[in-house]
Design a protein around this motif. Structure first.
Motif, mmCIF file in Angstrom:
data_model
loop_
_atom_site.group_PDB
_atom_site.id
_atom_site.type_symbol
_atom_site.label_atom_id
_atom_site.label_comp_id
_atom_site.label_asym_id
_atom_site.label_seq_id
_atom_site.Cartn_x
_atom_site.Cartn_y
_atom_site.Cartn_z
ATOM 1 N N UNK A 185 -13.602 -3.012 -5.623
ATOM 2 C CA UNK A 185 -13.989 -3.294 -4.233
ATOM 3 C C UNK A 185 -12.988 -2.738 -3.231
ATOM 4 N N UNK A 186 -11.717 -2.668 -3.580
ATOM 5 C CA UNK A 186 -10.729 -2.119 -2.655
ATOM 6 C C UNK A 186 -10.600 -0.604 -2.811
ATOM 7 N N UNK A 187 -10.855 -0.083 -4.010
ATOM 8 C CA UNK A 187 -10.636 1.348 -4.266
ATOM 9 C C UNK A 187 -11.912 2.178 -4.198
ATOM 10 N N UNK A 188 -13.039 1.556 -4.508
ATOM 11 C CA UNK A 188 -14.315 2.284 -4.632
ATOM 12 C C UNK A 188 -14.142 3.500 -5.540
ATOM 13 N N UNK A 189 -13.383 3.267 -6.623
ATOM 14 C CA UNK A 189 -13.112 4.320 -7.609
ATOM 15 C C UNK A 189 -13.060 3.693 -8.997
ATOM 16 N N UNK A 190 -13.169 4.527 -10.003
ATOM 17 C CA UNK A 190 -13.011 4.060 -11.381
ATOM 18 C C UNK A 190 -11.561 3.621 -11.559
ATOM 19 N N UNK A 208 -5.959 11.031 -6.277
ATOM 20 C CA UNK A 208 -6.905 11.423 -5.234
ATOM 21 C C UNK A 208 -7.688 10.259 -4.640
ATOM 22 N N UNK A 209 -7.715 9.122 -5.320
ATOM 23 C CA UNK A 209 -8.398 7.948 -4.764
ATOM 24 C C UNK A 209 -7.562 7.402 -3.616
ATOM 25 N N UNK A 210 -8.223 6.894 -2.607
ATOM 26 C CA UNK A 210 -7.462 6.366 -1.466
ATOM 27 C C UNK A 210 -7.527 4.846 -1.457
ATOM 28 N N UNK A 211 -6.389 4.259 -1.157
ATOM 29 C CA UNK A 211 -6.288 2.809 -1.043
ATOM 30 C C UNK A 211 -5.871 2.474 0.383
ATOM 31 N N UNK A 212 -6.253 1.304 0.869
ATOM 32 C CA UNK A 212 -5.788 0.929 2.210
ATOM 33 C C UNK A 212 -4.269 0.772 2.215
ATOM 34 N N UNK A 213 -3.670 0.913 3.373
ATOM 35 C CA UNK A 213 -2.213 0.792 3.474
ATOM 36 C C UNK A 213 -1.737 -0.615 3.171
ATOM 37 N N UNK A 214 -2.563 -1.604 3.537
ATOM 38 C CA UNK A 214 -2.163 -2.983 3.273
ATOM 39 C C UNK A 214 -3.391 -3.866 3.130
ATOM 40 N N UNK A 215 -3.138 -5.038 2.587
ATOM 41 C CA UNK A 215 -4.161 -6.064 2.433
ATOM 42 C C UNK A 215 -3.818 -7.185 3.411
ATOM 43 N N UNK A 216 -4.821 -7.684 4.099
ATOM 44 C CA UNK A 216 -4.602 -8.711 5.109
ATOM 45 C C UNK A 216 -5.010 -10.084 4.579
ATOM 46 N N UNK A 220 -2.486 -5.764 -12.882
ATOM 47 C CA UNK A 220 -2.352 -4.516 -12.138
ATOM 48 C C UNK A 220 -3.349 -3.499 -12.674
ATOM 49 N N UNK A 221 -3.998 -2.818 -11.749
ATOM 50 C CA UNK A 221 -4.944 -1.758 -12.070
ATOM 51 C C UNK A 221 -4.460 -0.473 -11.421
ATOM 52 N N UNK A 222 -4.848 0.652 -11.990
ATOM 53 C CA UNK A 222 -4.456 1.961 -11.475
ATOM 54 C C UNK A 222 -5.722 2.745 -11.141
ATOM 55 N N UNK A 274 -2.137 -7.096 -3.290
ATOM 56 C CA UNK A 274 -1.216 -6.042 -2.868
ATOM 57 C C UNK A 274 -1.690 -4.688 -3.347
ATOM 58 N N UNK A 275 -1.324 -3.646 -2.609
ATOM 59 C CA UNK A 275 -1.685 -2.283 -2.999
ATOM 60 C C UNK A 275 -0.474 -1.366 -2.867
ATOM 61 N N UNK A 276 -0.404 -0.424 -3.793
ATOM 62 C CA UNK A 276 0.590 0.640 -3.727
ATOM 63 C C UNK A 276 -0.129 1.938 -3.420
ATOM 64 N N UNK A 277 0.457 3.065 -3.835
ATOM 65 C CA UNK A 277 -0.204 4.343 -3.594
ATOM 66 C C UNK A 277 -1.327 4.582 -4.601
ATOM 67 N N UNK A 278 -1.123 4.121 -5.866
ATOM 68 C CA UNK A 278 -2.165 4.253 -6.887
ATOM 69 C C UNK A 278 -2.395 2.961 -7.657
ATOM 70 N N UNK A 279 -1.670 1.910 -7.307
ATOM 71 C CA UNK A 279 -1.796 0.655 -8.044
ATOM 72 C C UNK A 279 -2.351 -0.455 -7.163
ATOM 73 N N UNK A 280 -3.018 -1.389 -7.833
ATOM 74 C CA UNK A 280 -3.630 -2.529 -7.150
ATOM 75 C C UNK A 280 -3.229 -3.780 -7.920
ATOM 76 N N UNK A 281 -2.647 -4.739 -7.220
ATOM 77 C CA UNK A 281 -2.333 -6.017 -7.846
ATOM 78 C C UNK A 281 -3.445 -7.002 -7.503
ATOM 79 N N UNK A 282 -3.898 -7.723 -8.518
ATOM 80 C CA UNK A 282 -4.946 -8.724 -8.352
ATOM 81 C C UNK A 282 -4.387 -10.084 -8.725
ATOM 82 N N UNK A 283 -4.673 -11.086 -7.911
ATOM 83 C CA UNK A 283 -4.375 -12.474 -8.248
ATOM 84 C C UNK A 283 -5.682 -13.134 -8.669
#
Length: 164
Positions: free
Chosen positions: A44-49, A115-123, A109-111, A78-87
């Motif tokens: 849902x945050x990445x819209x990528x595999x 080339x996939x874009x992630x938002x700069x931050x999570x609110x 954590x998911x990667x 939380x999001x990094x440049x290619x990583x996504x942390x899920x609680x």
């Protein structure tokens, strides 16, 4: 992007064949459900595999008993440049009495692919989300150190199987 926009929720009833010898939910089954629910949040945050990179922390706090339900709620913390942390939190419920309890918590954590874009931050919006998200950077540093330890370990693991 808001945490709420990444929220995924799944509810399961605890019955056979998911029970262990104690007539509680088999931990491996819970881990599979967590991976699935958290994966939905990551997409849902990445819209990528996405690919599961790690289960960073999983606490089993209370057993999920036969005939109870397990509700897994997951969102991006939380999001990094290619990583996504899920609680994720696991809420058990005695379906006959309505009593609810916290059965567990998990960070994964998911990667995403290059080339996939992630938002700069999570609110965060809720008190819980603020508390969880404020610890992201510290957890990320710990995760990166653990990754280096894992790589060092892997370089010293013997791949020969003695019975062949």
């Amino acid at each position: 992007m808001k945490c709420s926009q990444t929220r995924a929720i799944q509810t399961h009833i605890i019955t056979y064949p998911y029970l262990n010898f104690h007539k509680t939910l088999f931990g491996g089954q819970l881990m599979a459900w967590l991976d699935e629910t958290a994966g939905i949040s990551a997409v849902r945050v990445s819209r990528a595999a996405i690919v599961t990179a790690s289960v960073d922390h999983l606490d089993f706090l209370a057993p999920l008993k036969a005939s109870h339900s397990a509700c897994i709620e997951a969102y991006v913390s939380g999001v990094g440049t290619r990583s996504i942390e899920i609680f994720a939190k696991i809420i058990g419920e005695d379906l006959l009495t309505g009593d609810r309890y916290l059965a567990g918590t998990c960070f994964m954590t998911f990667v995403v692919p290059k080339g996939a874009s992630l938002p700069e931050k999570i609110e965060p919006e809720t008190k819980e989300e603020h508390f969880i998200c404020q610890g992201y950077e510290a957890r990320k540093q710990v995760r990166q150190a653990k990754r280096q330890e894992s790589l060092a370990l892997a370089s010293n693991v013997d791949l020969d199987i003695p019975w062949n």
